[in-house]
Write a protein that holds these residues in place. Structure first.
Motif, PDB file in Angstrom:
ATOM      1  N   ASP A  21      -5.738  29.803  -8.468  1.00 24.45           N
ATOM      2  CA  ASP A  21      -6.558  28.624  -7.854  1.00 24.45           C
ATOM      3  C   ASP A  21      -7.680  28.555  -8.553  1.00 24.45           C
ATOM      4  N   PRO A  22      -8.248  27.393  -9.092  1.00 26.87           N
ATOM      5  CA  PRO A  22      -9.642  27.256 -10.079  1.00 26.87           C
ATOM      6  C   PRO A  22     -10.847  27.409  -9.108  1.00 26.87           C
ATOM      7  N   LEU A  23     -10.889  27.421  -7.908  1.00 28.69           N
ATOM      8  CA  LEU A  23     -12.079  27.582  -7.206  1.00 28.69           C
ATOM      9  C   LEU A  23     -12.529  28.963  -6.771  1.00 28.69           C
ATOM     10  N   THR A  24     -11.280  29.522  -6.336  1.00 27.02           N
ATOM     11  CA  THR A  24     -11.545  30.976  -6.047  1.00 27.02           C
ATOM     12  C   THR A  24     -11.085  32.041  -7.142  1.00 27.02           C
ATOM     13  N   GLY A  25     -10.352  31.500  -7.934  1.00 26.04           N
ATOM     14  CA  GLY A  25      -9.678  32.524  -9.014  1.00 26.04           C
ATOM     15  C   GLY A  25      -8.663  33.453  -8.350  1.00 26.04           C
ATOM     16  N   LEU A  26      -8.063  33.078  -7.227  1.00 27.54           N
ATOM     17  CA  LEU A  26      -7.100  33.940  -6.589  1.00 27.54           C
ATOM     18  C   LEU A  26      -5.622  33.229  -7.084  1.00 27.54           C
ATOM     19  N   ALA A  27      -4.407  33.759  -7.042  1.00 31.08           N
ATOM     20  CA  ALA A  27      -3.278  33.292  -7.237  1.00 31.08           C
ATOM     21  C   ALA A  27      -3.130  32.069  -6.162  1.00 31.08           C
ATOM     22  N   ASN A  28      -2.342  30.812  -6.808  1.00 32.64           N
ATOM     23  CA  ASN A  28      -2.164  29.858  -5.818  1.00 32.64           C
ATOM     24  C   ASN A  28      -0.753  29.844  -5.251  1.00 32.64           C
ATOM     25  N   ARG A  29      -0.273  29.019  -4.722  1.00 33.59           N
ATOM     26  CA  ARG A  29       0.705  28.712  -4.001  1.00 33.59           C
ATOM     27  C   ARG A  29       1.911  28.934  -4.989  1.00 33.59           C
ATOM     28  N   ARG A  30       2.252  28.500  -5.875  1.00 40.23           N
ATOM     29  CA  ARG A  30       3.247  28.655  -6.720  1.00 40.23           C
ATOM     30  C   ARG A  30       3.257  30.084  -7.189  1.00 40.23           C
ATOM     31  N   TYR A  31       2.465  30.689  -7.586  1.00 47.45           N
ATOM     32  CA  TYR A  31       2.301  31.997  -8.157  1.00 47.45           C
ATOM     33  C   TYR A  31       2.726  33.019  -6.852  1.00 47.45           C
ATOM     34  N   PHE A  32       2.152  32.633  -5.815  1.00 49.36           N
ATOM     35  CA  PHE A  32       2.650  33.557  -4.609  1.00 49.36           C
ATOM     36  C   PHE A  32       4.331  33.316  -4.296  1.00 49.36           C
ATOM     37  N   ILE A  33       4.753  32.212  -4.417  1.00 49.82           N
ATOM     38  CA  ILE A  33       6.291  31.868  -4.166  1.00 49.82           C
ATOM     39  C   ILE A  33       7.151  32.569  -5.295  1.00 49.82           C
ATOM     40  N   GLU A  34       6.502  32.496  -6.378  1.00 47.31           N
ATOM     41  CA  GLU A  34       7.345  33.186  -7.445  1.00 47.31           C
ATOM     42  C   GLU A  34       7.258  34.816  -7.256  1.00 47.31           C
ATOM     43  N   ARG A  35       5.955  35.320  -7.068  1.00 47.12           N
ATOM     44  CA  ARG A  35       5.898  36.707  -6.777  1.00 47.12           C
ATOM     45  C   ARG A  35       6.831  37.294  -5.592  1.00 47.12           C
TER      46      ARG A  35
END
Length: 695
Positions: free
Chosen positions: A273-287
């Motif tokens: 996520d560009p705002l918070t630096g956390l993983a985004n939806r796509r990354y979470f789904i992949e993980r």
């Protein structure tokens, strides 16, 4: 930072001084020109007067002066006679000195005898006068000798006026000295006042603009602070990302370094996520998908925690999206700092976050983490001058019990989160299968509800309200019932909240008002006069600006007397609108009465209650059921009765079912009773049959 106030003050002061310096001399110049013009016209008028009144002596003197010396001119009878007559003509005038030149430029007459015989032919004004042109000049402190023979130094306007004979030829020149000292003194005073006035006007304008500039300076300073806070946060993120890139660079092979670095950066932007630096939806789904593939046998448990921030929309709406973004960054920092057992924290978008816990041993372990998430929001978030309080609702789904795929786990965690919001914000809730069934059933009921009004499936029931002392019918409360073709009889506590959430309550509430008023009018025409009817009003209706106009139109359409209509509103309804006092006063202006329903279950202060234009309080049935069994409920009822008496409110008790309850309320002075003791809610025909003889 550029100091706008200091720059404005310096420039404005210089401009004010320049303006005062320019306007003062300009005013003096214009005023002197005006004084000169007026004085010149007076000198010309005097000269013409002398010509008309003394034409013969003047002509004789001018002719006789040719070829005579100065002494003979001074001793001549013509000069003496002319002096006497001029003294009479110039008496009480501003003319202080006079000279008469002949064509040769010799002074043949002067108020100062010593000047007779002098020559003035070299002056440009004299030569212009000989040519027929009048010339004047203003001089300060001119030494003169008056007709009385007294020396003086006035401010004088000196005019050279040609003396013309009857044939139009110039015979001589008048040189007139007019005293303009009073005008010059007045000019000096006016000049000072004008300069001071200009300075004062510009000073006032400067002060007003300075205040505006100071305000603008304050805004710029505040924006600089906010930008600094954002910049500091972004710098921290940049530093963190830089460190991560450095660690990545150490693992890259030398021969493919540049290519690996570019791929790594693209992967990061695609998965974070560009705002918070956390993983985004796509990354979470992949993980999550990868972990489900690794634990496909279901021997290891996983937990998905869906986090939604409560009241975040109000922050964006009231303080702006900039503050909302800062708040999301602060929430991310606090969650990252507090959560240690979470294997992955991601932001799905908006105010939604999601966590992944791997190798979970039991639900208690997940409950501890969920509790930590909720407790993370116990302390306020401080962003500049803002102190913001938030809470979070958490929904939890477990693998393999609550789903075997990424979609199922995320959907069920989302469903559990909405259940957590429903039971009370700032809570967490584990998913249960019935939640999905409830959600599906809710959608089905909502679809049926939207069509029910067109299908005429609603009916208005009425429950009597009786006088406590006499048992006489004093009114009724209109209660809505839904007879669905698919669901049967649906009670209000099942479909009213759904109507509130879906917005159906607005047209439905208007229908209830119109149908109730029509029913009262039909009874009036049949000879049954219901004294008063009460209708409940939703917050969704009250927050509509056109509600008062809608009510006015219904009253006019049905012919209902507004004095016989009472609107019942709960404390929660009043808390949900921006200006409850103003809105209620608009309704009162229509002539209807207002009642505060379910009193005692909300959080209204006494001062708040005193300001509301309500006439009646309705004690909630939850307190009535405790009469005879619960001393606390009885104490609350006594307090409400004392409060109502002190504020002049009428009191209605809801849910009265036994004679003991009625007797207890009667001893406290409760005016009206409503409940099954005197009749449950019933259809209009049954109500008329039951209470018609009491009308």
């Amino acid at each position: 930072m550029f100091n706008l106030s200091r720059y404005f003050s310096t420039v404005s002061f210089i401009l004010i001084v320049l303006a005062a310096g320019v306007f003062g001399p300009l005013y003096r110049q214009l005023s002197q020109q005006q004084i000169g013009s007026l004085a010149e016209s007076r000198n010309v008028a005097m000269a013409h007067l002398f010509e008309e009144a003394l034409r013969q002596p003047l002509e004789q003197l001018l002719v006789a002066s040719l070829g005579r010396d100065a002494e003979s001119l001074r001793q001549s009878a013509e000069v003496a006679a002319l002096r006497e007559r001029l003294a009479v003509l110039t008496r009480n005038t501003a003319l202080v000195q006079l000279r008469l030149y002949n064509r040769l430029g010799v002074v043949v007459f002067a108020t100062d005898p010593a000047q007779i015989g002098e020559t003035g032919s070299s002056g440009p004004d004299f030569r212009a006068a000989l040519a027929g042109t009048i010339g004047s000049k203003l001089q300060r402190y001119v030494p003169v000798v008056t007709f009385a023979g007294e020396p003086a130094k006035p401010h004088a306007l000196i005019s050279h006026v040609p003396v013309v004979d009857r044939q139009g030829a110039v015979e001589g020149v008048f040189e007139l000295y007019q005293d303009v000292t009073p005008f010059m003194q007045q000019l000096q005073r006016s000049e000072r006042w004008v300069t001071a006035g200009v300075f004062a006007v510009f000073a006032v304008l400067f002060l007003m603009q300075y205040l505006v500039v100071r305000r603008a300076q304050g805004v710029l300073t505040e924006q600089e602070k906010n930008l600094k806070a954002v910049r500091d946060t972004l710098e921290l993120q940049v530093e963190a990302r830089t460190e991560e890139l450095k660690r990545t660079n150490l693992q890259l092979q030398d021969e493919i370094g540049e290519r690996r670095q570019a791929e790594s950066k693209l992967n990061y932007l695609a998965c974070h996520d560009p705002l918070t630096g956390l993983a985004n939806r796509r990354y979470f789904i992949e993980r999550l998908g990868a972990r489900l593939s690794e634990t496909g046998d279901g021997q290891q448990q996983l937990a998905v925690l869906f986090i939604d921030l409560d009241q975040f929309k109000q922050v964006n709406d009231s303080l702006g999206h900039g503050v909302g973004d800062e708040l999301l960054i602060s929430v991310t920092a606090r969650l990252t700092e507090q959560l240690h057992l979470v294997d992955m924290l991601a932001r799905l978008g908006g105010d939604e976050f999601i966590c992944l816990m791997e190798q979970v041993r039991n639900e208690d372990e997940v409950a501890i983490v969920a509790g930590e998430i909720v407790d993370t929001f116990a302390q306020p978030f401080r962003l500049g001058d803002h102190e913001l309080f938030l809470s979070a609702s958490v929904g939890i789904s477990m693998f393999p019990g609550d789903g075997a795929t990424v979609v199922e786990l995320m959907r069920n965690a989302d469903t559990a989160m909405y259940r957590a919001k429903a039971i009370g914000r700032g809570e967490f809730c584990f998913y249960a299968p019935e939640m999905t069934r409830d959600a599906q059933e809710r959608i089905r009921v909502e679809n049926l509800l939207r069509r029910a009004l067109d299908r005429q499936e609603f009916i208005v029931y009425l429950q009597p309200q009786v006088d406590t002392a006499s048992g006489r019918l004093v009114g009724a409360e209109a209660l809505l019932r839904w007879r669905s073709a698919e669901l049967g009889l649906v009670l209000p506590n099942l479909f009213i909240p759904l109507a509130e959430d879906s917005g159906v309550i607005v047209p439905l509430g208007a229908w209830v008002l119109r149908e109730t008023c029509c029913q009262v009018r039909r009874w009036d025409e049949s000879g049954f006069a219901l004294p008063m009817v009460s209708v409940n009003v939703s917050v969704r209706q009250l927050e509509r600006p056109e509600f008062a106009d809608t009510l006015r139109a219904i009253l006019k359409e049905t012919g209902m007397n507004p004095a016989r209509l009472k609107l019942e509103l709960t404390e929660s309804v009043l808390m949900g609108i921006g200006n409850p006092r103003g809105e209620l006063q608009r309704l009162r202006a229509l002539g209807v009465s207002l009642a505060l329903d379910d009193f005692g279950t909300g959080y209204s202060s006494l001062n708040y209650l005193r300001q509301l234009p309500v006439q009646q309080l309705k004690i909630d049935r939850s307190f009535i059921t405790g009469i005879g069994h619960n001393g606390g409920d009885e104490a609350i009822i006594r307090t409400v009765m004392q409060l109502a008496a002190s504020l002049g409110f009428e009191v209605v008790a809801e849910g009265v079912e036994t004679p003991e309850q009625a007797d207890f309320l009667a001893t406290l002075g409760c005016q009206q009773l409503q409940g099954d003791l005197h009749g449950a809610a019933m259809a209009p025909a049954e109500f008329r049959s039951r209470w018609g003889e009491h009308a």
